[in-house]
Enzyme design. Structure first.
Site, PDB file in Angstrom:
ATOM      1  N   LYS A 116      -6.453   5.220  -8.465  1.00 35.56           N
ATOM      2  CA  LYS A 116      -7.629   5.315  -9.325  1.00 35.56           C
ATOM      3  C   LYS A 116      -8.633   6.307  -8.762  1.00 35.56           C
ATOM      4  CE  LYS A 116     -10.975   2.342 -11.676  1.00 35.56           C
ATOM      5  NZ  LYS A 116     -11.458   0.951 -11.825  1.00 35.56           N
ATOM      6  N   HIS A 157      -3.305  -8.554 -11.193  1.00 35.53           N
ATOM      7  CA  HIS A 157      -4.433  -7.999 -10.432  1.00 35.53           C
ATOM      8  C   HIS A 157      -5.098  -9.061  -9.564  1.00 35.53           C
ATOM      9  CE1 HIS A 157      -6.976  -4.456  -9.883  1.00 35.53           C
ATOM     10  NE2 HIS A 157      -8.021  -5.252  -9.848  1.00 35.53           N
ATOM     11  N   ARG A 172      -4.536  -8.762  -5.865  1.00 32.78           N
ATOM     12  CA  ARG A 172      -5.452  -7.850  -5.164  1.00 32.78           C
ATOM     13  C   ARG A 172      -6.757  -8.565  -4.850  1.00 32.78           C
ATOM     14  NH1 ARG A 172      -6.861  -2.246  -4.587  1.00 32.78           N
ATOM     15  NH2 ARG A 172      -8.951  -1.754  -5.309  1.00 32.78           N
ATOM     16  N   HIS A 189     -12.467   1.232  -2.807  1.00 25.81           N
ATOM     17  CA  HIS A 189     -13.670   1.151  -3.634  1.00 25.81           C
ATOM     18  C   HIS A 189     -14.636   2.270  -3.271  1.00 25.81           C
ATOM     19  CE1 HIS A 189     -13.083  -3.428  -4.460  1.00 25.81           C
ATOM     20  NE2 HIS A 189     -12.332  -2.673  -5.226  1.00 25.81           N
TER      21      HIS A 189
END
Length: 382
Positions: free
Chosen positions: A264, A329, A332, A355
Protein backbone atom coordinates in the site's frame (compact mmCIF):
# COMPACT_ATOMS: atom_id res chain seq x y z
CA UNK A 1 -36.69 -10.22 0.94
CA UNK A 2 -38.12 -9.23 -2.44
CA UNK A 3 -37.41 -11.17 -5.61
CA UNK A 4 -38.92 -11.13 -9.08
CA UNK A 5 -37.98 -12.39 -12.57
CA UNK A 6 -35.46 -10.35 -14.51
CA UNK A 7 -36.99 -7.94 -16.94
CA UNK A 8 -39.90 -7.02 -14.67
CA UNK A 9 -40.55 -3.25 -14.20
CA UNK A 10 -39.80 -3.48 -10.50
CA UNK A 11 -36.36 -1.96 -9.90
CA UNK A 12 -37.48 1.66 -9.75
CA UNK A 13 -40.33 0.77 -7.39
CA UNK A 14 -38.17 -1.22 -5.00
CA UNK A 15 -35.55 1.51 -4.97
CA UNK A 16 -38.11 3.97 -3.67
CA UNK A 17 -38.23 1.99 -0.41
CA UNK A 18 -36.25 3.41 2.48
CA UNK A 19 -33.27 1.34 3.60
CA UNK A 20 -33.41 -1.10 0.68
CA UNK A 21 -30.25 -3.04 -0.08
CA UNK A 22 -29.26 -5.51 -2.80
CA UNK A 23 -27.92 -8.89 -1.66
CA UNK A 24 -25.45 -10.08 -4.28
CA UNK A 25 -25.21 -13.54 -2.70
CA UNK A 26 -28.95 -14.19 -2.42
CA UNK A 27 -29.88 -12.22 -5.57
CA UNK A 28 -32.75 -10.49 -3.77
CA UNK A 29 -33.59 -7.03 -2.50
CA UNK A 30 -33.65 -6.67 1.30
CA UNK A 31 -35.63 -4.08 3.26
CA UNK A 32 -35.57 -3.47 7.03
CA UNK A 33 -38.40 -5.31 8.80
CA UNK A 34 -40.21 -2.47 10.54
CA UNK A 35 -43.89 -1.65 10.34
CA UNK A 36 -43.62 1.48 8.21
CA UNK A 37 -41.45 -0.35 5.70
CA UNK A 38 -43.87 -3.26 5.53
CA UNK A 39 -46.88 -1.03 4.96
CA UNK A 40 -45.00 0.96 2.34
CA UNK A 41 -43.97 -2.27 0.68
CA UNK A 42 -47.53 -3.59 0.51
CA UNK A 43 -48.77 -0.32 -0.94
CA UNK A 44 -46.08 -0.04 -3.61
CA UNK A 45 -46.03 -3.67 -4.71
CA UNK A 46 -49.73 -4.35 -4.11
CA UNK A 47 -49.09 -7.75 -2.55
CA UNK A 48 -49.96 -9.54 0.66
CA UNK A 49 -47.32 -11.31 2.76
CA UNK A 50 -47.23 -15.08 2.34
CA UNK A 51 -46.64 -15.67 6.07
CA UNK A 52 -48.64 -13.77 8.66
CA UNK A 53 -46.57 -14.70 11.72
CA UNK A 54 -45.47 -11.67 13.77
CA UNK A 55 -41.77 -12.37 13.26
CA UNK A 56 -41.57 -13.64 9.66
CA UNK A 57 -43.31 -12.09 6.68
CA UNK A 58 -41.97 -12.87 3.22
CA UNK A 59 -42.82 -11.15 -0.02
CA UNK A 60 -41.61 -13.41 -2.79
CA UNK A 61 -44.25 -13.09 -5.47
CA UNK A 62 -44.01 -13.38 -9.23
CA UNK A 63 -45.17 -9.83 -9.87
CA UNK A 64 -45.77 -8.54 -13.37
CA UNK A 65 -48.00 -5.47 -13.17
CA UNK A 66 -47.39 -3.46 -9.99
CA UNK A 67 -49.57 -0.43 -9.40
CA UNK A 68 -48.28 2.96 -10.27
CA UNK A 69 -46.98 4.81 -7.23
CA UNK A 70 -47.83 8.41 -6.61
CA UNK A 71 -44.69 10.46 -6.36
CA UNK A 72 -44.28 11.83 -2.85
CA UNK A 73 -43.98 15.57 -2.54
CA UNK A 74 -40.72 15.81 -0.60
CA UNK A 75 -39.11 19.22 -0.69
CA UNK A 76 -35.45 18.34 -0.13
CA UNK A 77 -32.26 19.55 -1.67
CA UNK A 78 -31.75 16.04 -3.03
CA UNK A 79 -35.01 16.26 -4.99
CA UNK A 80 -34.03 19.71 -6.22
CA UNK A 81 -30.77 18.25 -7.43
CA UNK A 82 -32.65 15.52 -9.28
CA UNK A 83 -34.99 17.98 -10.98
CA UNK A 84 -32.18 20.25 -12.10
CA UNK A 85 -30.35 17.56 -14.06
CA UNK A 86 -31.66 15.00 -16.51
CA UNK A 87 -32.27 12.43 -13.80
CA UNK A 88 -30.24 9.81 -11.94
CA UNK A 89 -29.30 6.52 -13.57
CA UNK A 90 -27.04 5.40 -10.74
CA UNK A 91 -27.13 1.69 -10.04
CA UNK A 92 -27.26 1.24 -6.28
CA UNK A 93 -26.70 -2.51 -6.04
CA UNK A 94 -23.86 -2.95 -3.56
CA UNK A 95 -21.16 -5.34 -4.70
CA UNK A 96 -22.20 -5.23 -8.36
CA UNK A 97 -20.18 -3.14 -10.75
CA UNK A 98 -22.14 -1.57 -13.59
CA UNK A 99 -20.89 0.45 -16.54
CA UNK A 100 -23.38 3.32 -16.91
CA UNK A 101 -23.70 5.03 -20.26
CA UNK A 102 -22.35 8.57 -20.30
CA UNK A 103 -23.03 11.54 -22.51
CA UNK A 104 -20.38 12.50 -25.06
CA UNK A 105 -19.20 15.48 -23.00
CA UNK A 106 -19.03 13.56 -19.76
CA UNK A 107 -17.29 10.69 -21.53
CA UNK A 108 -14.51 13.15 -22.38
CA UNK A 109 -14.38 14.13 -18.70
CA UNK A 110 -14.04 10.44 -17.84
CA UNK A 111 -11.14 10.03 -20.27
CA UNK A 112 -9.34 13.10 -18.92
CA UNK A 113 -9.92 11.78 -15.39
CA UNK A 114 -8.39 8.39 -16.24
CA UNK A 115 -5.41 10.00 -17.94
CA UNK A 116 -4.62 12.19 -14.93
CA UNK A 117 -4.88 9.24 -12.52
CA UNK A 118 -2.46 7.18 -14.60
CA UNK A 119 0.01 10.06 -14.97
CA UNK A 120 0.08 10.57 -11.20
CA UNK A 121 0.95 6.90 -10.70
CA UNK A 122 -1.96 5.87 -8.51
CA UNK A 123 -2.22 2.19 -7.62
CA UNK A 124 -4.54 -0.10 -9.57
CA UNK A 125 -6.95 -0.38 -6.64
CA UNK A 126 -7.10 3.40 -6.07
CA UNK A 127 -7.54 4.00 -9.79
CA UNK A 128 -10.39 1.50 -9.94
CA UNK A 129 -12.14 2.97 -6.88
CA UNK A 130 -11.84 6.59 -8.01
CA UNK A 131 -13.05 5.80 -11.53
CA UNK A 132 -16.06 3.83 -10.28
CA UNK A 133 -17.11 6.64 -7.95
CA UNK A 134 -16.63 9.34 -10.59
CA UNK A 135 -18.45 7.28 -13.22
CA UNK A 136 -21.51 6.93 -10.97
CA UNK A 137 -21.47 10.71 -10.48
CA UNK A 138 -21.36 11.31 -14.25
CA UNK A 139 -24.12 8.77 -14.83
CA UNK A 140 -26.36 10.67 -12.41
CA UNK A 141 -25.73 13.89 -14.31
CA UNK A 142 -26.49 12.25 -17.67
CA UNK A 143 -26.37 15.14 -20.19
CA UNK A 144 -25.48 17.82 -17.64
CA UNK A 145 -21.76 18.61 -18.05
CA UNK A 146 -19.76 17.88 -14.90
CA UNK A 147 -17.39 20.72 -15.71
CA UNK A 148 -20.18 23.29 -15.34
CA UNK A 149 -21.24 22.33 -11.82
CA UNK A 150 -20.57 24.79 -9.02
CA UNK A 151 -19.39 23.86 -5.55
CA UNK A 152 -22.95 24.36 -4.27
CA UNK A 153 -24.36 21.95 -6.86
CA UNK A 154 -21.82 19.30 -5.88
CA UNK A 155 -22.89 19.80 -2.27
CA UNK A 156 -26.50 19.18 -3.37
CA UNK A 157 -25.40 15.98 -5.08
CA UNK A 158 -23.67 14.71 -1.93
CA UNK A 159 -26.79 15.56 0.08
CA UNK A 160 -28.77 13.49 -2.43
CA UNK A 161 -26.31 10.60 -1.95
CA UNK A 162 -26.82 10.69 1.81
CA UNK A 163 -30.58 11.18 1.96
CA UNK A 164 -31.85 9.39 -1.15
CA UNK A 165 -29.25 6.78 -2.02
CA UNK A 166 -28.55 6.26 1.70
CA UNK A 167 -24.85 5.69 1.08
CA UNK A 168 -22.63 5.03 4.08
CA UNK A 169 -20.23 7.61 5.49
CA UNK A 170 -17.28 5.60 4.13
CA UNK A 171 -18.77 5.57 0.62
CA UNK A 172 -19.48 9.30 0.80
CA UNK A 173 -15.86 9.96 1.79
CA UNK A 174 -14.67 7.81 -1.12
CA UNK A 175 -16.93 9.64 -3.56
CA UNK A 176 -15.88 13.02 -2.24
CA UNK A 177 -12.22 12.10 -2.74
CA UNK A 178 -12.97 11.07 -6.32
CA UNK A 179 -14.82 14.32 -7.06
CA UNK A 180 -12.17 16.40 -5.31
CA UNK A 181 -9.55 14.85 -7.58
CA UNK A 182 -11.54 15.82 -10.67
CA UNK A 183 -12.25 19.43 -9.76
CA UNK A 184 -8.92 20.22 -8.13
CA UNK A 185 -6.45 18.00 -9.99
CA UNK A 186 -8.01 17.67 -13.46
CA UNK A 187 -9.76 21.05 -13.75
CA UNK A 188 -7.27 22.79 -11.39
CA UNK A 189 -9.90 24.60 -9.35
CA UNK A 190 -8.13 25.36 -6.11
CA UNK A 191 -10.01 24.89 -2.83
CA UNK A 192 -13.14 23.78 -4.72
CA UNK A 193 -14.12 21.53 -1.79
CA UNK A 194 -13.22 24.03 0.93
CA UNK A 195 -16.85 24.78 1.89
CA UNK A 196 -18.17 21.23 1.42
CA UNK A 197 -18.40 19.44 4.80
CA UNK A 198 -17.51 15.78 5.19
CA UNK A 199 -19.74 13.46 7.21
CA UNK A 200 -18.22 12.34 10.48
CA UNK A 201 -16.61 8.92 10.17
CA UNK A 202 -17.59 6.12 12.46
CA UNK A 203 -14.79 5.16 14.80
CA UNK A 204 -14.69 1.37 14.85
CA UNK A 205 -12.18 -0.63 16.83
CA UNK A 206 -10.33 -3.38 14.96
CA UNK A 207 -11.50 -6.97 15.44
CA UNK A 208 -8.83 -8.89 17.35
CA UNK A 209 -8.56 -12.69 17.50
CA UNK A 210 -6.98 -14.26 20.58
CA UNK A 211 -3.76 -16.26 20.30
CA UNK A 212 -5.69 -19.39 21.27
CA UNK A 213 -8.28 -18.95 18.49
CA UNK A 214 -5.60 -18.22 15.89
CA UNK A 215 -3.80 -21.43 16.82
CA UNK A 216 -7.08 -23.38 16.77
CA UNK A 217 -7.77 -22.15 13.24
CA UNK A 218 -4.30 -23.10 12.01
CA UNK A 219 -4.60 -26.58 13.53
CA UNK A 220 -7.97 -27.13 11.84
CA UNK A 221 -6.49 -26.53 8.38
CA UNK A 222 -5.61 -29.86 6.77
CA UNK A 223 -4.23 -28.38 3.55
CA UNK A 224 -0.52 -27.57 4.09
CA UNK A 225 -0.49 -24.65 1.66
CA UNK A 226 -3.51 -23.06 3.32
CA UNK A 227 -2.05 -23.62 6.78
CA UNK A 228 1.27 -21.97 5.89
CA UNK A 229 -0.60 -19.12 4.17
CA UNK A 230 -2.47 -18.24 7.38
CA UNK A 231 0.71 -18.69 9.42
CA UNK A 232 2.60 -16.29 7.15
CA UNK A 233 -0.15 -13.66 7.24
CA UNK A 234 -0.38 -13.64 11.04
CA UNK A 235 3.32 -14.10 11.86
CA UNK A 236 4.31 -10.98 9.88
CA UNK A 237 1.13 -8.88 10.10
CA UNK A 238 0.65 -8.88 6.34
CA UNK A 239 -2.34 -7.71 4.35
CA UNK A 240 -4.02 -10.35 2.19
CA UNK A 241 -2.65 -8.73 -0.98
CA UNK A 242 0.87 -8.79 0.47
CA UNK A 243 0.88 -12.44 1.47
CA UNK A 244 -0.48 -13.72 -1.87
CA UNK A 245 2.10 -11.65 -3.78
CA UNK A 246 5.10 -13.05 -1.92
CA UNK A 247 7.84 -14.56 -4.04
CA UNK A 248 10.36 -17.18 -3.00
CA UNK A 249 13.17 -14.63 -3.15
CA UNK A 250 11.29 -12.43 -0.65
CA UNK A 251 11.99 -14.94 2.13
CA UNK A 252 15.46 -13.97 3.37
CA UNK A 253 16.21 -16.78 5.82
CA UNK A 254 19.85 -15.73 6.28
CA UNK A 255 18.72 -12.34 7.65
CA UNK A 256 15.47 -13.72 9.16
CA UNK A 257 13.46 -11.12 7.28
CA UNK A 258 10.64 -11.00 4.74
CA UNK A 259 10.67 -8.40 1.98
CA UNK A 260 7.23 -7.01 1.20
CA UNK A 261 7.38 -5.35 -2.20
CA UNK A 262 5.30 -2.40 -3.38
CA UNK A 263 2.49 -2.74 -0.87
CA UNK A 264 0.00 0.00 0.00
CA UNK A 265 1.36 3.38 -1.04
CA UNK A 266 3.86 1.66 -3.39
CA UNK A 267 6.27 1.15 -0.49
CA UNK A 268 8.72 -1.68 0.19
CA UNK A 269 9.31 -2.75 3.77
CA UNK A 270 11.07 -5.45 5.76
CA UNK A 271 9.32 -7.49 8.45
CA UNK A 272 10.74 -10.10 10.85
CA UNK A 273 10.68 -13.73 9.72
CA UNK A 274 9.30 -16.01 12.42
CA UNK A 275 11.41 -19.07 13.26
CA UNK A 276 8.28 -21.20 13.49
CA UNK A 277 7.16 -19.94 10.06
CA UNK A 278 10.59 -20.71 8.58
CA UNK A 279 10.34 -24.31 9.77
CA UNK A 280 6.85 -24.62 8.27
CA UNK A 281 8.06 -23.07 5.00
CA UNK A 282 10.83 -25.65 4.67
CA UNK A 283 8.31 -28.48 4.99
CA UNK A 284 6.04 -26.68 2.53
CA UNK A 285 8.90 -26.22 0.03
CA UNK A 286 9.71 -29.93 -0.01
CA UNK A 287 6.11 -30.89 -0.74
CA UNK A 288 4.94 -28.18 -3.18
CA UNK A 289 8.26 -27.10 -4.79
CA UNK A 290 7.09 -23.59 -5.83
CA UNK A 291 9.07 -22.01 -8.66
CA UNK A 292 8.44 -18.26 -8.50
CA UNK A 293 5.47 -17.28 -6.36
CA UNK A 294 5.57 -18.55 -2.79
CA UNK A 295 1.91 -19.53 -2.92
CA UNK A 296 1.25 -20.55 -6.51
CA UNK A 297 -2.21 -20.41 -8.03
CA UNK A 298 -4.17 -22.91 -10.05
CA UNK A 299 -2.47 -21.99 -13.32
CA UNK A 300 1.30 -21.96 -13.95
CA UNK A 301 3.02 -18.64 -13.39
CA UNK A 302 0.24 -17.22 -11.22
CA UNK A 303 -0.11 -16.69 -7.49
CA UNK A 304 -3.05 -17.67 -5.33
CA UNK A 305 -5.82 -15.06 -5.49
CA UNK A 306 -6.85 -12.81 -2.62
CA UNK A 307 -10.37 -14.21 -2.90
CA UNK A 308 -9.09 -17.74 -2.33
CA UNK A 309 -7.05 -16.62 0.68
CA UNK A 310 -10.10 -14.91 2.16
CA UNK A 311 -12.21 -18.02 1.52
CA UNK A 312 -9.64 -20.15 3.37
CA UNK A 313 -9.86 -17.82 6.37
CA UNK A 314 -13.65 -17.72 6.36
CA UNK A 315 -13.99 -21.48 6.04
CA UNK A 316 -11.99 -22.10 9.20
CA UNK A 317 -12.37 -19.12 11.48
CA UNK A 318 -16.09 -18.57 11.03
CA UNK A 319 -16.62 -21.96 12.71
CA UNK A 320 -14.82 -20.71 15.84
CA UNK A 321 -17.62 -18.34 16.81
CA UNK A 322 -15.72 -15.12 16.13
CA UNK A 323 -17.58 -11.77 16.22
CA UNK A 324 -19.34 -10.54 13.09
CA UNK A 325 -17.02 -8.49 10.90
CA UNK A 326 -13.94 -10.61 11.58
CA UNK A 327 -12.05 -10.96 8.30
CA UNK A 328 -8.66 -12.00 6.95
CA UNK A 329 -7.43 -8.50 7.83
CA UNK A 330 -8.17 -9.30 11.47
CA UNK A 331 -5.01 -11.43 11.46
CA UNK A 332 -3.02 -8.23 10.89
CA UNK A 333 -4.92 -6.42 13.65
CA UNK A 334 -4.32 -9.36 15.98
CA UNK A 335 -0.59 -9.43 15.18
CA UNK A 336 -0.21 -5.73 16.03
CA UNK A 337 -2.27 -6.03 19.22
CA UNK A 338 -0.37 -9.09 20.43
CA UNK A 339 2.96 -7.33 19.77
CA UNK A 340 1.78 -4.36 21.82
CA UNK A 341 0.63 -6.61 24.65
CA UNK A 342 4.01 -8.36 24.69
CA UNK A 343 5.76 -5.01 25.28
CA UNK A 344 6.92 -4.10 21.75
CA UNK A 345 7.44 -0.38 21.26
CA UNK A 346 4.65 1.29 19.29
CA UNK A 347 7.19 2.88 16.94
CA UNK A 348 8.54 -0.53 15.91
CA UNK A 349 5.00 -1.80 15.33
CA UNK A 350 4.37 1.20 13.07
CA UNK A 351 7.46 0.37 10.99
CA UNK A 352 6.58 -3.33 10.72
CA UNK A 353 3.01 -2.61 9.63
CA UNK A 354 4.11 0.09 7.20
CA UNK A 355 1.88 2.81 8.65
CA UNK A 356 2.68 6.30 7.44
CA UNK A 357 1.27 7.95 10.56
CA UNK A 358 1.70 6.87 14.17
CA UNK A 359 -1.94 7.81 14.77
CA UNK A 360 -2.98 4.82 12.66
CA UNK A 361 -0.97 2.48 14.86
CA UNK A 362 -2.21 4.04 18.09
CA UNK A 363 -5.67 2.55 17.55
CA UNK A 364 -4.33 -0.76 18.86
CA UNK A 365 -3.85 0.79 22.28
CA UNK A 366 -7.65 0.89 22.53
CA UNK A 367 -8.03 -2.88 22.08
CA UNK A 368 -4.91 -4.04 23.92
CA UNK A 369 -5.58 -5.68 27.26
CA UNK A 370 -2.23 -4.53 28.68
CA UNK A 371 -2.86 -2.58 31.84
CA UNK A 372 -6.62 -3.07 31.72
CA UNK A 373 -6.32 -6.70 32.79
CA UNK A 374 -4.78 -5.53 36.09
CA UNK A 375 -7.72 -3.28 36.89
CA UNK A 376 -10.18 -4.88 39.29
CA UNK A 377 -13.83 -4.02 38.91
CA UNK A 378 -15.44 -2.74 42.14
CA UNK A 379 -18.29 -5.16 41.41
CA UNK A 380 -15.97 -8.07 42.25
CA UNK A 381 -15.53 -6.80 45.80
CA UNK A 382 -19.23 -6.26 46.53
Amino acid sequence: AISFPSGEPMNSLVRSLNGRQWSATRKVWLVPFVEFAENELRHILNVKPMAESPDVRDVNQNLTHPKEVEKRDTDTVGDKFNSSVDGPTEDEKPGQEQTPRLSAENQKAMEAYHKELVLKGYSTQTLRTYEQEFQQFLATLRHTPAEGLTSERVKDYLFYCLTKLILSEATIHSRMNALKFYYEQVLHRERFFFDIPRPKKRIQLPKVISEEKILMGIEKLKNLKHRVLIMAAYSAGMRVSEVVNLKITDIQSDRMQILIRQSKGKKDRMVPLSKALLEALRIYFKQYKPKDWLFEGQFPGTSISTRTAQAVFNQVYKSLGLPKGTTFHSLRHSYATHLLESGTNLRYIQEILGHKSSRTTEIYTHVSKSGIENIKSPFDSL
